[in-house]
Write an enzyme that holds these catalytic residues in place. Structure first.
Site, short mmCIF file in Angstrom:
data_model
loop_
_atom_site.label_atom_id
_atom_site.label_comp_id
_atom_site.label_asym_id
_atom_site.label_seq_id
_atom_site.Cartn_x
_atom_site.Cartn_y
_atom_site.Cartn_z
CG ASP A 132 3.45 1.34 -1.43
OD1 ASP A 132 2.57 2.17 -1.58
OD2 ASP A 132 3.22 0.17 -1.11
CG ASN A 167 -6.20 -2.55 -8.24
OD1 ASN A 167 -5.83 -2.72 -9.39
ND2 ASN A 167 -5.54 -3.03 -7.20
CG ASP A 192 -3.03 -7.50 -12.47
OD1 ASP A 192 -3.73 -8.50 -12.76
OD2 ASP A 192 -2.83 -7.13 -11.31
CD GLU A 202 -0.30 -1.62 -2.94
OE1 GLU A 202 -0.58 -2.83 -3.13
OE2 GLU A 202 -0.89 -0.86 -2.15
#
Length: 976
Positions: free
Chosen positions: A856, A864, A873, A899
């Site tokens: 993770d 973000n 991304d 993620e």
């Protein structure tokens, strides 16, 4: 504590989906489970004003900051964001409407209605000029709105207002209730009123009510009418109100509920909740765990649970198979050594902090009346003459009778001060087992034994039992002995192969049963038999064995409570049966486990009501075997949210998806309010999945890069041992194809090719005919012409083949996208599941180790938020490249979701897998992402679990627990 459920067998706690019985009226409130929720758990505000349950099974709560919908696990807020006409977002009243609808009233912004999943404005704010106080839709479909300035009724014929001028005793209509026939009762600022048709009958001081407001009114299905006032609760008898219950302390009653078993629940402003019923008047407040003593609302849901809305949050009371009494309820200490019921139905509890007595759900620590009762205690004996004997850790025996408490110690002939077990023999003598010997106390005087025959070892007595022949059996720390009152001798078999004894029991067949650190043994006809090592119990530490008289033996063990059929146990020891069947009442998912205690007696006991009391390190637990007879019904399943390419869509608007849709995600839930975390789910996408997919406890699934076509998503919530089939939720949708993907487009292309070929053929035939009529001189020219035409046809055939090849490549590409995550190029979640399941099966079949890791990205949301989703991304793709480079093989690394990534590591035991993941974590940490943004870094937390013996859902769950351990430990690390 008694209000924390110990979910030791989750399947037995679920009774959902159909109306169930209310909370047992004969059970003390202290033995119900209490669980509370506030703002930290998702409520928008801790002031819960009103409660309701909608027809689809959701629980709804009204708060100052909006209404909330609860599915047992999470809250969804409905404020001005979802209901824009409710401008301040507040919710003041909830009511069930006709046709399964739900009504929500705001004090100043009108009434909203929820029907078939959609909210509409049932009454605009300008139609209700004064603040709303109460809301009701009666059985005749009429809408009633109580306000500060009177009562408004809306039906098919229009509006009708009721006020002081029409007979109400006061203009403030504060609470409303309706009878099944449509008679409406209203509580006002000064008395109550009954409305039949348009006729208003007022009730005040002349009809028995105290002066002042009626803040709560309840017209029950049984025809009774009750009101809550500042002086208590009142019931309508004839045309007068009488105070009932009369013993209710004077306090303002804010809520009333008559449950299915006829118990009256009373919420108050200052003193919490009362229950008036078969056990008289009982009470719970903040001392027992309520978040606030100010109660606003009460609700009984379809499963029989009680919900309480308070100033401090939302609380649920529910039935439990295991209840726990601890220091919070008044127990002397949480570390319990022994427990014994007496002939009066009370239960005595020996703890490290002294002696306590539990009667009718009330706990009394005896030290308040008898100082010696505070001594650390190990054992209990309730005698036939009414005396209660307590064996202490270092002060001998204490005896409690009607005259008080007296001591028995070494000066009275006791063999030691650490008393582990006591026995009242049939001749009236009391046998006392200590850590330094055995004593028999009789009218003729005491007699003690500290050693057996010539053994140099001091007798350490843990258990005592007198069999039907009169012989007294003595369970020792190392061996089993017996006495006839004159001498003490070892059982030869146990002397040659010492056993550590914790408990003794005699069965109806006359055999002696021994439990301890070596599992289970039996003495029959002087022969000692052991349970073979092939059975699970052979290596289990067992503290006590209690037979219920109905063929079941209950074992208190280090692994929890175990139930075994006694005949099966006999057959297992005799070697005449296969694997010994048993039911283990282990920890339910999400629950803190009970640690059962032993080594002193009795560590477990059966009370007169057949309930089992157990000594634990967290208090004394009580288990009700009768609860096993409760039906287990499947809960309703709902699809809560649908996301299409990241955007939430209404199910009705998601029936037809546009061409190019990349991902559709479903969030679902089973609506159970008993043990929602114990539910398991399965789903399938008809048209894509060949079979049902076991999702475990996961409540979300996504599909990516589906081919165009018609699909139907189906999901079911599963309950072990359910009495009926699962209740399914479905959603059908059509994924629109691009033009080139349509069947008619492909057919048109083929038809065009055929026509072109036919035309070419016809032209060729025409040319040949012309050649026959042409002069010989032109043969060469015509031959060249035919050769040119032939080459043109060959090129057309080649182009046709190339077109077909491109179409085949496109189909192969689409098939690959169905297995591949579109962003990272790794395997998508479905392909990862298939690869993991295949690898686990192969490694298990070949005896090879295999591990599973969940990776993770730490603080990915911050990336973000700070740099945008495009940068996020890019970070995902960078991390995926590292995973792809280092994965053992293609498709063994994939995107688990968001993620989070998964890696399958065949031939890796746990330590090898942790080392591999540590190397992987360092490689990711060294990624140079400055080209994305100077401060962007990639750090990951990794959870590793060796899953050689696990199935896929359990493998994911094990790795997920390790991942969260890494998160809790500070992130950027590997846990396994």
């Amino acid at each position: 504590m008694a209000f924390r459920l110990k979910r030791l067998f989750f399947a037995l706690t679920l009774a959902t989906g159909v109306p169930a019985g209310a909370l047992d009226a004969n059970r003390p409130l202290a033995e119900f489970t209490m669980e509370s929720w506030g703002r930290p758990e998702g409520l928008p505000h801790s002031f819960v004003i009103d409660l309701a349950q909608s027809a689809d099974g959701y629980l709804w709560a009204a708060t100052w900051q909006g209404a909330v919908r609860f599915n047992g696990r999470e809250f969804v807020i409905f404020d001005q964001t979802r209901l824009p006409w409710n401008r301040d977002g507040s919710a003041w009243a909830l009511a069930q409407g006709t046709g399964g609808s739900l009504l929500l009233g705001s004090q100043r912004h009108g009434v909203s209605r929820l029907s078939n999943g959609r909210w509409t404005q049932a009454m605009p704010a300008d139609a209700m000029p004064l603040p709303l106080l109460a809301l009701l839709e009666d059985p005749l479909g009429r809408l009633w709105v109580g306000t500060q300035g009177g009562l408004l009724r809306i039906d098919g014929s229009g509006e009708r207002r009721f006020g002081v001028d029409t007979g109400l005793p006061d203009s403030a209509a504060q609470t409303l209730s309706a009878t099944p026939s449509g008679t409406v009762w209203v509580g006002t600022g000064n008395g109550a009123a009954r409305i039949e048709g348009d006729v208003v009958t007022a009730f005040g001081a002349q009809q028995g009510l105290p002066p002042g407001e009626v803040g709560m009114i309840l017209a029950s299905a049984d025809g009774s009418v009750r009101v809550g006032t500042k002086q208590g609760a009142y019931r309508l008898a004839g045309e007068r109100f009488v105070r009932e219950p009369a013993d209710l302390p004077v306090d303002q009653v804010s809520s009333l509920l008559l449950d299915r078993q006829g118990s009256l629940w009373i919420g108050t402003i200052s003193n919490g909740v009362y229950r008036s019923g078969a056990r008289g008047l009982e009470h719970i407040d903040a001392l027992q765990g309520l978040p606030s003593n100010h109660v606003n609302a009460l609700l009984e849901d379809t499963q029989g649970n009680l919900w309480i809305g308070t100033h401090g949050g939302l609380t649920q009371l529910r039935e439990t198979r295991f209840a726990l009494y601890s220091k919070r309820e008044g127990l002397a200490d949480d570390f319990v050594r022994a427990v014994a019921p007496d002939t009066d139905g009370a239960v005595w509890v020996a703890t490290n902090g002294g002696i306590s007595r539990i009667a009718n759900g009330q706990v009394e620590a005896l030290a308040e009346r008898h100082p010696d009762a505070a001594l650390s205690s190990l054992s209990i004996l309730t005698r036939s003459n009414g005396e209660t004997w307590f064996g202490t850790y270092s002060h001998g025996v204490r005896v409690l009778d009607a005259g008080g408490m007296r001591a028995i110690g070494r000066s009275d002939g006791l063999a030691g001060d650490e008393v582990r077990s006591m026995l009242e023999a049939r001749d009236g003598a009391v046998w006392v087992g200590t850590a330094t010997g055995l004593t028999r106390l009789a009218e003729s005087g005491p007699r003690s034994w500290t050693r057996i025959q010539d053994s140099p070892r001091t007798m350490y007595v843990r258990a005592l039992l007198q069999d039907r022949t009169g012989r007294v059996w003595i369970g020792l720390q190392q061996g089993l002995a017996w006495s006839d009152g004159e001498r003490v001798a070892m059982l030869e078999a146990s002397a040659s192969d010492p056993i550590s004894v914790f408990g003794l029991s005699e069965c109806t067949h006359g055999a002696l049963w021994i439990v301890g650190q070596s599992g289970v043994q039996r003495v029959r006809d002087g022969k000692l038999d052991r349970l073979p090592a092939s059975h699970d119990l052979s290596d289990t530490t067992i503290f006590a064995l209690r037979a219920d008289g109905q063929g079941t033996d209950w074992l208190s063990t280090a692994d929890g409570l175990i139930a075994i059929n006694h005949d099966h146990l006999e057959q297992a020891i005799d070697g005449t049966s296969g694997k010994l069947p048993m039911v283990r009442y282990a920890d339910g998912p999400g629950a803190e486990g009970l640690a059962l205690n032993g080594g002193s007696n009795p560590a477990a006991n059966l009370a007169q009501d057949k309930r089992i009391w157990l000594a634990t390190s967290q208090g004394v637990a009580v288990f009700d075997p009768a609860a096993l007879e409760s039906p287990v019904a499947p809960p309703p399943t709902v699809i809560e949210r649908i996301h299409v390419d990241g955007t939430e869509r209404d199910p009705a608007d998601a029936a037809r998806l546009p061409a190019g849709t990349r991902r559709i995600q479903y969030d679902y839930a089973g609506l159970s309010y008993l043990a929602p975390e114990s539910l398991r789910y399965r789903y399938r996408l008809v048209g894509y999945d060949a079979a049902w997919i076991d999702a475990g406890a996961v409540t979300s699934v996504g599909y990516t890069n589906l081919n165009p076509g018609d699909y139907r998503f189906e999901v079911e919530s599963l309950v072990q041992g359910a009495s009926g089939p699962p209740r399914q939720a479905q959603h059908a949708f059509h994924l629109t194809p691009y033009l080139y993907q349509t069947l008619w487009f492909r057919a048109l292309c083929i038809l065009t090719l055929v026509l072109l070929a036919a035309l070419a053929y016809r032209l060729r035939v025409t040319g040949l005919r012309r050649q026959a009529q042409t002069l010989r001189a032109l043969v060469e020219e015509r031959t060249q012409e035919l050769r040119a035409r032939s080459q043109s046809l060959e090129r057309a055939d080649q182009e046709k083949a190339e077109l077909i090849e491109r179409l085949s490549e496109k189909s192969a590409l689409l098939a690959r996208h169905a297995q591949e995550d579109g962003l990272t190029g790794l395997a998508n979640r479905r392909q990862l599941d298939l690869s993991a399941a295949a690898a686990i099966h192969e490694c298990r079949e070949q005896g090879r180790p295999i591990s599973l890791a969940l990776v993770d990205i730490d603080h990915f949301k911050n990336i973000n938020d700070a740099h945008g989703h495009a940068t996020g991304d890019d970070v995902l793709r960078a991390v995926a490249r590292v995973l792809a480079e280092r994965a053992p093989a293609p498709r063994l690394a994939g995107r688990y979701g968001g993620e989070e990534f998964g890696i399958i590591l065949p031939d890796h035991a746990r330590d090898e897998a942790v080392h591999f993941c540590e190397t992987l974590r360092n490689a990711i940490a060294q990624l140079d992402l400055r080209s994305l943004a100077p401060e962007v870094r990639a750090r990951v937390s990794i959870g590793v679990a060796e899953v050689t013996t696990l199935d896929l859902p359990a493998a994911y769950a094990a790795a997920d627990r390790q991942l969260y351990a890494a998160k809790r430990a500070g992130r950027d690390r590997v846990c396994g």
